[in-house]
Design a protein around this motif. Structure first.
Motif, short mmCIF file in Angstrom:
data_model
loop_
_atom_site.label_atom_id
_atom_site.label_comp_id
_atom_site.label_asym_id
_atom_site.label_seq_id
_atom_site.Cartn_x
_atom_site.Cartn_y
_atom_site.Cartn_z
N SER A 109 0.71 -1.42 -0.18
CA SER A 109 -0.16 0.07 -0.01
C SER A 109 1.00 1.16 0.00
CB SER A 109 -1.06 -0.05 1.23
OG SER A 109 -1.62 1.18 1.34
N PRO A 110 0.47 2.32 -0.50
CA PRO A 110 1.33 3.46 -0.38
C PRO A 110 1.58 3.93 1.14
CG PRO A 110 -0.64 3.85 -1.80
CD PRO A 110 -0.96 2.61 -1.25
N TRP A 111 2.85 4.54 1.22
CA TRP A 111 3.18 4.80 2.61
C TRP A 111 2.42 5.71 3.61
CZ3 TRP A 111 9.44 5.24 2.20
CH2 TRP A 111 9.95 4.28 1.69
N ASP A 112 1.59 6.42 2.76
CA ASP A 112 0.92 7.24 3.63
C ASP A 112 -0.66 6.49 3.93
OD1 ASP A 112 -0.20 7.46 1.20
OD2 ASP A 112 -0.97 9.56 1.32
N THR A 113 -0.98 5.29 3.39
CA THR A 113 -2.29 4.70 3.58
C THR A 113 -2.28 3.11 4.24
OG1 THR A 113 -2.90 5.60 1.34
CG2 THR A 113 -4.21 3.96 2.18
N PRO A 114 -2.94 3.30 5.25
CA PRO A 114 -3.00 2.01 6.00
C PRO A 114 -3.64 0.89 5.26
CG PRO A 114 -4.63 3.50 7.11
CD PRO A 114 -3.85 4.29 5.92
N ILE A 115 -3.35 -0.34 5.58
CA ILE A 115 -4.18 -1.76 5.02
C ILE A 115 -5.01 -1.98 6.09
CG2 ILE A 115 -3.81 -3.97 4.29
CD1 ILE A 115 -0.82 -3.00 3.69
#
Length: 372
Positions: A109-115
């Protein structure tokens, strides 16, 4: 002037801890050391909330490697490990798995977006050979807080034997952690503990203890636990680190205990977030961790360089975000006047670079109003 080190690891070594580290170290096969080690083990258990704890003379990466090698089968034909990759340290779990021929899958996932927990559960249900997961509490490369509580609860609800490995290196000592569904909890000395790098910790659940088997030589957790339950170690202990940990826990007690430590850290981190927003700065992660403030700015590199002229050292980003992030530490016991200096220096740096018209104390005003 000694610069203020406000990087999210290594953190500054507290003066009390530095004094302990400067003292002669006892031999590790003595009653004096065993007594100190026993006290530290008990306090780590209390902080981590786990049934057992094993300390290793290594950085946190050593504990990450030991956890995968001990609890996840290698050379399997089907994938056994799921890695959540939200940044450099999720990626590190991947590289460890590759090095040890562990068959794995990853969710990136993008580094700013939690899974999300729902995404993880659906993935595991679609891949029934998976038996373990490795993830972070805080992915420090972007300052992102993951919902490890929801993820671990969902997985244990799906399969109580699913093994949950959680890297809490930048969360342990920062906030209370809900670990009732966690099997391996990893920490490191160079973050909230305000020690030099070189000691890692692994909290183990009852389920992990049942799965514990002798593996390898130096990172043989079964052997280490057997020795450490008698307040000694299989190999040479991190003697000075253990004595310094005693001092750290004394500092925490003087502050008012773990509850006061966590409340103080949250108060400082949240007040800092208000200060940064008052300066018109953008917080990078969608769900920020309390351990650091992470700012996204096109001129982050220039701002970091300017901060050094005011005696403040903060961290940048990594890889594609190297010159676009500023990461300001909140881990450890930090005096209010120190974070105040950092915020004032940041506002003045923005003025110096023509990013603000004048210094008006906006950051400090917002910080003080929220903090107090």
């Amino acid at each position: 002037m000694q610069p203020l080190l406000f990087t999210p690891g290594p953190t500054p070594i507290a003066p009390q801890i530095a004094r302990t580290l400067s003292q002669p170290a006892p031999h590790h096969r003595t009653q004096e050391f065993e007594q100190a080690f026993g006290q530290v083990r008990a306090q780590l258990k209390e902080m981590m909330g786990m049934q057992e704890v094993v300390s290793l003379v290594s950085s946190g990466t050593g504990a990450m490697e030991a956890s995968l090698c001990t609890f996840v089968s290698a050379h399997s034909h089907e994938p056994k490990l799921l890695v959540l990759n939200n940044g450099k340290f999720g990626e590190r779990f991947v590289k460890i798995a590759q090095a040890h021929h562990i068959n794995y899958l990853e969710i990136k996932s993008p580094w700013d977006t939690p899974i999300s927990a729902q995404e993880v559960l659906a993935f595991v249900q679609a891949h029934p050979s998976l038996e373990a997961i490795a993830l972070q509490v805080c992915e420090s490369s972007g300052g992102l807080r993951l919902d490890f509580e929801g993820i671990s609860a969902a997985l244990k609800g799906h399969d109580p034997n699913f093994l949950v490995i959680v890297d809490a290196i930048t969360a342990l000592g920062v906030e209370p952690l809900e670990v009732s569904h966690v099997d391996v909890l990893i920490g490191g000395s160079q973050k909230a503990f305000m020690l030099p790098v070189g000691l890692s910790f692994m909290g183990l659940s009852a389920h992990a203890l049942c799965q514990l088997r002798p593996h390898g030589y130096y990172f043989n957790l079964a052997l280490e636990l057997q020795k450490q339950q008698h307040n000694t170690t299989a190999f040479t202990a991190g003697i000075s680190h253990v004595m310094a940990l005693q001092t750290y826990f004394t500092c925490v007690a003087e502050l008012g205990g773990f509850k006061a430590l966590f409340a103080n850290t949250a108060q400082r981190a949240l007040a800092s977030a208000h200060a940064l927003k008052a300066l018109g700065l953008s917080i990078y992660p969608k769900n920020p961790a309390l351990s650091m403030s992470t700012i996204y700015h096109e001129r982050a590199l220039e701002i970091r360089k300017r901060l050094k002229t005011y005696g403040v050292v903060v961290a940048g980003g990594q890889d594609h975000l190297k010159d676009l992030l500023l990461r300001i530490n909140h881990m450890g016991i930090i005096a209010v006047h120190e974070i105040a200096w950092v915020l004032n220096a940041l506002e003045q740096s923005l003025v110096d670079l023509g990013l603000r018209a004048r210094f008006e104390g906006e950051a400090m005003r917002a910080f003080m109003q929220h903090y107090y």
